[in-house]
Scaffold this active site. Structure first.
Site, short mmCIF file in Angstrom:
data_model
loop_
_atom_site.label_atom_id
_atom_site.label_comp_id
_atom_site.label_asym_id
_atom_site.label_seq_id
_atom_site.Cartn_x
_atom_site.Cartn_y
_atom_site.Cartn_z
N SER A 74 5.43 4.89 -3.12
CA SER A 74 4.42 5.51 -2.27
C SER A 74 4.84 5.45 -0.80
O SER A 74 5.83 6.07 -0.43
CB SER A 74 3.05 4.85 -2.51
OG SER A 74 2.02 5.59 -1.89
N GLU B 185 -2.62 24.58 1.22
CA GLU B 185 -2.56 25.76 2.07
C GLU B 185 -1.19 26.41 1.95
O GLU B 185 -0.29 25.88 1.31
CB GLU B 185 -2.79 25.39 3.53
CG GLU B 185 -4.12 24.72 3.83
CD GLU B 185 -4.26 24.35 5.30
OE1 GLU B 185 -3.55 24.95 6.13
OE2 GLU B 185 -5.06 23.45 5.61
N HIS C 111 3.37 11.17 -4.42
CA HIS C 111 2.13 11.66 -5.08
C HIS C 111 2.16 13.19 -5.10
O HIS C 111 1.15 13.85 -4.83
CB HIS C 111 0.88 11.17 -4.34
CG HIS C 111 0.80 9.69 -4.15
ND1 HIS C 111 0.39 8.83 -5.14
CD2 HIS C 111 1.07 8.91 -3.07
CE1 HIS C 111 0.41 7.58 -4.69
NE2 HIS C 111 0.83 7.61 -3.44
#
Length: 287
Positions: A144, A162, A186
């Site tokens: 992470s 977007e 992720h």
């Protein structure tokens, strides 16, 4: 029009062929098969492993450090030490540097990548870790936030969902362990494809590496990435990009990127950063 040098993405590392760096997308399995953590443990020496855990990215470093310590001790590691660094001056403590002398693996946990960089960047401790990684003396892993810091250019934050645009991604300087890549973690789980493309459009001399949860991109030597885990690793390769409007549009305007190459890799797939090609597992070729 922008013409990209086809050789501009060649790795700048001088790592030993024995170098192993595990870049983990987060939320790796800690309970059942624990494939990724088991691989780190095995590569670090198995029952002879001496592991250092750096939980500095976490808001609860003691708790997260203890959790990983329990996991590696349960696997049978010879020694596990938590480097609970909460202030920059602690990165100068000879005690931690001395521990690294006999260390075979270093694991950086998740949390906040900005916090991790602010505590470790340019400290004697981090410089020693980098040197040991380059010599192939230790196996390094980051999950992470610990994955996000690997590149010279680091994604500090941003949005998702977007079209690619400059405002979608916040960039800063990482730890430079794998300077030729920009890592996003992720990845598919949080719909970050546009974010990584936006980052690469601004830095077309780098490779974008998007890693899903419970998935690892294992860098070996100076040129090979091998995928393990349950998800995918997405490679964004701008080596043959012919044009991007990135220098000429506003921060919220959509980006054009022509001739961008994308690879989506799953467990067992290997990617060569020198040739920018994928090596297919033999069992898939014969299927």
């Amino acid at each position: 029009m922008m013409q990209t040098d086809s050789q501009s993405l060649e790795p700048t590392m001088s790592h030993s062929p024995q170098t192993t760096i595990l870049v983990i997308g987060g939320a790796e399995d800690k309970v059942h098969g624990r494939e990724i953590l088991q691989t780190f443990f095995n590569r670090s020496g198995g029952r002879d492993a001496r592991i250092a855990i750096i939980p500095s990215a976490s808001r609860e470093p003691a708790a997260i450090g203890n959790r990983y310590r329990d996991i590696f001790e349960d696997m049978g590691a010879k020694a596990v030490q938590i480097l609970d660094i909460r202030e920059r001056y602690q990165g100068e403590d000879p005690m931690w540097q001395n521990y690294l002398e006999g260390c075979t693996g270093v694991f950086m946990t998740g949390g906040d990548q900005l916090r991790l960089c602010s505590l470790l960047a340019d400290t004697p401790l981090m410089e020693k870790i980098l040197l040991q990684v380059q010599r192939g003396e230790i196996v390094l892993a980051g999950t992470s936030a610990g994955a996000a810091v690997m590149g010279h250019h680091m994604i500090a934050g941003g949005g998702s969902g977007e079209s690619p645009n400059r405002s979608l991604v916040d960039m800063t300087t990482g730890l430079g362990i794998l300077p030729q890549v920009i890592v996003d973690q992720h990845f598919q789980n949080r719909n970050r494809m546009a974010r990584l493309i936006s980052a690469i459009a601004c830095h077309t001399d780098r490779l974008g590496i998007g890693i899903d949860e419970d998935t690892c991109a294992m860098f070996e030597g100076a040129d090979t990435i091998e995928v393990m885990g349950k998800g995918t690793v997405t490679v964004i390769d701008p080596g043959e990009v012919l044009y991007t409007n990135e220098p000429n549009v506003g921060a919220i305007d959509p980006l054009s990127v022509f001739n961008l190459r994308v690879h989506v890799l799953t467990h067992g797939d290997r990617y060569n950063m020198q040739t920018r090609t994928v090596d297919f597992p033999e069992q898939r070729l014969s299927a």
